[in-house]
Enzyme design. Sequence first.
Site, short mmCIF file in Angstrom:
data_model
loop_
_atom_site.label_atom_id
_atom_site.label_comp_id
_atom_site.label_asym_id
_atom_site.label_seq_id
_atom_site.Cartn_x
_atom_site.Cartn_y
_atom_site.Cartn_z
N ASP A 174 47.06 26.17 26.98
CA ASP A 174 46.29 25.98 28.20
C ASP A 174 46.14 24.52 28.61
O ASP A 174 45.20 24.17 29.31
CB ASP A 174 44.90 26.62 28.00
N CYS A 177 46.68 49.29 36.24
CA CYS A 177 45.43 49.25 37.01
C CYS A 177 45.24 50.51 37.85
O CYS A 177 44.10 50.92 38.12
CB CYS A 177 45.41 48.02 37.92
N CYS A 228 42.17 51.74 40.46
CA CYS A 228 40.91 51.08 40.12
C CYS A 228 40.79 49.74 40.84
O CYS A 228 41.77 48.98 40.92
CB CYS A 228 40.81 50.87 38.61
N CYS A 237 37.06 45.45 39.41
CA CYS A 237 36.98 43.99 39.27
C CYS A 237 36.83 43.30 40.62
O CYS A 237 36.16 42.27 40.73
CB CYS A 237 38.21 43.46 38.53
N CYS A 283 32.79 41.26 42.23
CA CYS A 283 32.76 39.81 42.39
C CYS A 283 31.62 39.40 43.33
O CYS A 283 31.59 39.79 44.50
CB CYS A 283 34.09 39.29 42.95
N CYS A 300 32.00 32.84 34.62
CA CYS A 300 31.59 34.17 35.07
C CYS A 300 32.50 35.19 34.41
O CYS A 300 33.72 35.01 34.38
CB CYS A 300 31.69 34.26 36.59
N CYS A 320 34.29 40.12 36.53
CA CYS A 320 35.51 40.89 36.79
C CYS A 320 36.20 41.30 35.49
O CYS A 320 36.92 42.31 35.46
CB CYS A 320 36.46 40.10 37.70
#
Length: 363
Positions: free
Chosen positions: A124, A178, A181, A184, A188, A231, A234
């Site tokens: 990262d 996914c 769905c 997420c 938000c 946060c 999601c």
Amino acid sequence: MQAARQHGFDAIGVARPDPIPEAAARLRAFLEAGAHGDMGWLADKAVWRGNPAAMWPEVRSVIMLGVNYGPDEDPLAVLQQRSHGGISVYARGDDYHDIIKPRLKSLARWLIDKAGGDVKVFVDTAAVMEKPLAAAAGIGWQGKHTNLVSRQFGSWLFLGAIFTTLDLPPDAAEDDHCGNCHACLDICPTAAFPAPYRLDARRCISYLTIEHKGVIPRELRAPIGNRIYGCDDCLAVCPWNKFAVAGHEAKLAARAELRAPRLADLARLDDAAFRALFAKSPVKRLGRTRFIRNVLIAIGNSGDADLAGEAERLLGDASPLVRGMAVWALTRLDPKRLERNRAARHAETDADVVAEWTASVGR
């Protein structure tokens, strides 16, 4: 896989260095829209991000690895404790960079000893698009929130990469699971997803509380709630988390003092106390000024009149960023108390802070 597990990894997959042409196009559109906000480093070397071979022409295989950091409690529970601060799950323990990079280097040395070749490792911190590479390597898929989702570990994987000159057989890419769905996207608080699989970082609470260096836009402050660093909304609502298990790495586990710290205590941190509390934590990189900015937004959203005194005290802070958010927080909790501090208003010279006073009590 056995060697990876012995080095502390929970997931492993291999991809070719050229499997993500669609990622380069998505990144280009993201940057052209300005959706990266202050994160100029995303635009730097964008060609490298979309094409690993452009960064290191000798690479023949990319080994993607994951470490599970699944929480042992509901990450969203702290949002109901409005006089306490919410810190993203990944930042409640030690900095994952410091834990994962030595493991990658150790595994890379093992690989060289066994098979030869050359390697480079990344966690990262370089122009590497870990999520699409992890999807190409079969570890998971990028969900509609753009984060990686694993059928085995849900939302909770730290990723690292070993680039190697060895020509290793690639794994099959993971399909998108996914379906219909959109939990997420719906959860938000700041509507940061203009469409499925698209993120506008400028509205993302993780971006606003971590990457953004200046004044947080007024219209986005209330939706931030008591989230003071990152946060997890999601991530936490993803149905695939029903298969997730708590992480087993002790250094990544949440420290007791960072699970739901009291806003009153955080507001009193000076620079030395901030550094001591967040030693070895990724929060430390934020710096005391931006952190207290976030704490004051949480205080303003708390509805706890007992915290008005903390905001009032910070009207005289050395940082304009802190003073401005103190004005906003006190406006929310006790406007009359703010009125009694007009001397601070008349002494203020910073344009951003003056703007906060003007928006709160007029000229």
